[in-house]
Design an enzyme around this catalytic site. Structure first.
Site, mmCIF file in Angstrom:
data_model
loop_
_atom_site.group_PDB
_atom_site.id
_atom_site.type_symbol
_atom_site.label_atom_id
_atom_site.label_comp_id
_atom_site.label_asym_id
_atom_site.label_seq_id
_atom_site.Cartn_x
_atom_site.Cartn_y
_atom_site.Cartn_z
ATOM 1 N N CYS A 196 32.773 41.430 94.802
ATOM 2 C CA CYS A 196 32.238 40.631 93.691
ATOM 3 C C CYS A 196 33.290 40.470 92.600
ATOM 4 O O CYS A 196 33.926 41.438 92.188
ATOM 5 C CB CYS A 196 31.034 41.331 93.055
ATOM 6 S SG CYS A 196 29.601 41.386 94.072
ATOM 7 N N CYS A 208 35.617 38.656 85.462
ATOM 8 C CA CYS A 208 35.566 38.019 86.782
ATOM 9 C C CYS A 208 36.802 37.154 87.024
ATOM 10 O O CYS A 208 37.206 36.378 86.156
ATOM 11 C CB CYS A 208 34.304 37.154 86.873
ATOM 12 S SG CYS A 208 34.144 36.314 88.460
ATOM 13 N N GLU A 236 36.359 30.305 98.540
ATOM 14 C CA GLU A 236 36.336 31.483 99.393
ATOM 15 C C GLU A 236 34.910 31.863 99.715
ATOM 16 O O GLU A 236 34.004 31.680 98.893
ATOM 17 C CB GLU A 236 37.062 32.646 98.705
ATOM 18 C CG GLU A 236 38.561 32.492 98.865
ATOM 19 C CD GLU A 236 39.364 33.489 98.065
ATOM 20 O OE1 GLU A 236 40.374 33.957 98.582
ATOM 21 O OE2 GLU A 236 38.995 33.793 96.922
ATOM 22 N N CYS A 251 28.343 35.663 101.937
ATOM 23 C CA CYS A 251 28.373 35.395 100.494
ATOM 24 C C CYS A 251 29.047 34.045 100.310
ATOM 25 O O CYS A 251 30.222 33.885 100.638
ATOM 26 C CB CYS A 251 29.158 36.516 99.815
ATOM 27 S SG CYS A 251 29.424 36.239 98.065
ATOM 28 N N CYS A 299 33.158 34.512 82.524
ATOM 29 C CA CYS A 299 32.888 35.951 82.380
ATOM 30 C C CYS A 299 34.219 36.707 82.266
ATOM 31 O O CYS A 299 35.142 36.478 83.051
ATOM 32 C CB CYS A 299 32.084 36.472 83.568
ATOM 33 S SG CYS A 299 30.458 35.704 83.684
ATOM 34 N N CYS A 304 34.493 28.073 88.276
ATOM 35 C CA CYS A 304 33.256 28.336 87.525
ATOM 36 C C CYS A 304 33.557 28.110 86.056
ATOM 37 O O CYS A 304 34.663 28.349 85.600
ATOM 38 C CB CYS A 304 32.837 29.800 87.742
ATOM 39 S SG CYS A 304 31.251 30.246 86.999
HETATM 40 N N1 SAH Z 1 27.749 33.092 88.846
HETATM 41 C C1 SAH Z 1 26.799 33.897 89.562
HETATM 42 C C2 SAH Z 1 27.204 34.223 90.982
HETATM 43 C C3 SAH Z 1 28.619 34.698 91.250
HETATM 44 S S1 SAH Z 1 29.126 36.295 90.763
HETATM 45 C C4 SAH Z 1 26.512 35.171 88.808
HETATM 46 O O1 SAH Z 1 27.179 35.468 87.826
HETATM 47 O O2 SAH Z 1 25.555 35.864 89.171
HETATM 48 C C5 SAH Z 1 28.287 37.455 91.742
HETATM 49 C C6 SAH Z 1 28.167 38.807 91.051
HETATM 50 O O3 SAH Z 1 29.443 39.467 90.897
HETATM 51 C C7 SAH Z 1 27.598 38.692 89.645
HETATM 52 O O4 SAH Z 1 26.609 39.658 89.461
HETATM 53 C C8 SAH Z 1 28.808 38.997 88.782
HETATM 54 O O5 SAH Z 1 28.458 39.447 87.521
HETATM 55 C C9 SAH Z 1 29.509 40.034 89.612
HETATM 56 N N2 SAH Z 1 30.891 40.285 89.227
HETATM 57 C C10 SAH Z 1 31.785 39.423 88.740
HETATM 58 N N3 SAH Z 1 32.969 40.029 88.528
HETATM 59 C C11 SAH Z 1 32.808 41.299 88.900
HETATM 60 C C12 SAH Z 1 33.669 42.428 88.946
HETATM 61 N N4 SAH Z 1 34.946 42.339 88.562
HETATM 62 N N5 SAH Z 1 33.161 43.587 89.392
HETATM 63 C C13 SAH Z 1 31.880 43.672 89.805
HETATM 64 N N6 SAH Z 1 31.028 42.650 89.797
HETATM 65 C C14 SAH Z 1 31.483 41.478 89.352
#
Ligand code: SAH
Length: 330
Positions: A322, A105, A78, A91, A102, A98
Site C-alpha cells: 500500500c 503515499c 500498476e 489490487c 496524501c 491521484c
Molecule cells: N485512494 C484510496 C485507495 C488507494 S490507497 C484510498 O486512499 O483509500 C490504499 C490504501 O493504502 C489506503 O488506505 C492508503 O491510505 C494506504 N496507504 C497509502 N500510503 C501508504 C503507506 N505508505 N503505508 C501504508 N499504507 C498506505
C-alpha cells in the site's frame, strides 16, 4: 460492458455470452472459431481488442506480484496480485496517479494524469485472473480498489467496472468480494455508495481534523460530516465499514489518538472494523510505527470494544505494498 449491454450492441445476448465464454476459456474472441461466425463478424464490426499490455513484473519474497500495465495512450499503471491463504486477491488502480496528495503515499508524487475507463479497470482483473492461472496461484477471489488513484474521484467508471465484474455471465465476482477503499472525498460522494453493493473501506488515519488535513491535504470537509455520511451508508445497507489506519511513528500512533478514534467511531455501533497498517516506507521523512506503539494502540481499541486487526503488509520487498505504487515498474 456488461453482458446485457454487449448483447444489445451485438444484436443478441447469446452472442455476448459467447464472447465472455471465450474470454473465460482463455481464447481470443476476435480469432476465427472462438465464436459463431455471425457473432464474430458483429464483434469485429463493433469492437476492437485493446492494445493495453502487461509490462514489467516483479515478484516479492512473499509471492506478491507487482505488474506494470501499459495503457494505449502511453500512460502506465500498476496492479498487485496477492496469493494468500488459498485465494488470490488483485489490487487494481482506478486512476493514473491521484490528486489527493496524501503526504505518506508515493502515488501522490505522480499527481493526477487521468482517470481510467471502466474497461481499463476490468482489464486489470482479467489480466490478474490469467496471470494467477498461469503462475499456478490459488483462484482469484477478491478485488480491492486500493491501487493507484481515488475511486470516488472516478466513480462512474468504478460503478460500471463493478457491474461488469459482478456480471453473472461474466467474471461473476460476488459484490462482497470487492472492496472499494477511499479517503471519503465529500459527504455527497460517500452517500452515493449506498447504491454500490461492495465492501467499503475508509482511509481515515486520524480522528483529528487538523492532523488529517496534514496527512490528506486535499480534504475540504470536517471529519464529522464525512463520518455521518458513512454512518448513513452503513445503516442504509446494513453493511460493515472498514476503517484503515496507516500508523506513522510519532504522528498518529499514540494512546490519545487511539482514544480519540474510539470516541469518533461510536456512531457506527457494531458495524465497524478497524485495520491497522504500520506505514510502508516510500516517503523519506516518515517512519512506520514501532511494534510496541501499534500493540498499545490496538489494545486501547479492543478495550473499547472494537474489532481491530493488524494487517501484515504484502509485497514490501517489491515496492508493491500500500502506498508504494508510482506507476514506474520499479
Ligand atoms: N485512494 C484510496 C485507495 C488507494 S490507497 C484510498 O486512499 O483509500 C490504499 C490504501 O493504502 C489506503 O488506505 C492508503 O491510505 C494506504 N496507504 C497509502 N500510503 C501508504 C503507506 N505508505 N503505508 C501504508 N499504507 C498506505
Amino acid at each position: 460492458m456488461t453482458v446485457a449491454e454487449l448483447g444489445e450492441m451485438l444484436g443478441g445476448s447469446g452472442r455476448a455470452k459467447q464472447v465472455w465464454r471465450a474470454l473465460l476459456r482463455g481464447d481470443d474472441p476476435f480469432a476465427p472459431g472462438a465464436l459463431s461466425e455471425r457473432a464474430r463478424l458483429k464483434l469485429v464490426g463493433r469492437c476492437r481488442p485493446t492494445s493495453a499490455a502487461l509490462g514489467k513484473q516483479t515478484v516479492a519474497d512473499d509471492g506478491t506480484l507487482k505488474a506494470l500495465v501499459e495503457l494505449e495512450d502511453g500512460n502506465a499503471i500498476e496492479m498487485v496480485v496477492i496469493p494468500k491463504n488459498g485465494r488470490t486477491t488483485v489490487c487494481v488502480s482506478t486512476q493514473v496517479g491521484c490528486k489527493r496528495a496524501c503526504s505518506f503515499c508515493v502515488t501522490a508524487l505522480v499527481g493526477l494524469r487521468r482517470s481510467l475507463s471502466a474497461a481499463e479497470i476490468v482489464f486489470q482483473v482479467e489480466l490478474a485472473r490469467r496471470m494467477s492461472q498461469e503462475r499456478k496461484m490459488p483462484p482469484l477471489r477478491n478485488v480491492v480498489f486500493m491501487g493507484m488513484g481515488e475511486p470516488l474521484d472516478n466513480l462512474d467508471a468504478v460503478k460500471q467496472g463493478v457491474a461488469v465484474l459482478c456480471d453473472q455471465n461474466g467474471l461473476s465476482i460476488p459484490p462482497r468480494h470487492i472492496t472499494l477503499s477511499t479517503v471519503g472525498t465529500t459527504p455527497t460522494k460517500i452517500w452515493s455508495l449506498k447504491d454500490l453493493p461492495v465492501s467499503v473501506a475508509w482511509s481515515l488515519h486520524t480522528a483529528d481534523d487538523e492532523l488529517r488535513h496534514k496527512l490528506v491535504p486535499t480534504m475540504r470537509h470536517a471529519l464529522i460530516d464525512l463520518r455521518d455520511a458513512f454512518v448513513r451508508v452503513v445503516q442504509n445497507r446494513n453493511a460493515l465499514l472498514f476503517v484503515e489506519m496507516a500508523l506513522i511513528a510519532g504522528i498518529n500512533d499514540d494512546i490519545q489518538s487511539a482514544e480519540k478514534l474510539a470516541d469518533f467511531l461510536v456512531p457506527f455501533g457494531d458495524n465497524v472494523r478497524i485495520n491497522l497498517l504500520p506505514l510502508n516506507p516510500g516517503r523519506g521523512d516518515l517512519a512506520p510505527s514501532q511494534p510496541e506503539s501499534v500493540g498499545a494502540y490496538r489494545q486501547t481499541l479492543i478495550e473499547r470494544g472494537y474489532f481491530c486487526i493488524l494487517r501484515q503488509p504484502r509485497g514490501l520487498g517489491a515496492n508493491a505494498a500500500c502506498g508504494q505504487l508510482a506507476g514506474l515498474g520499479t
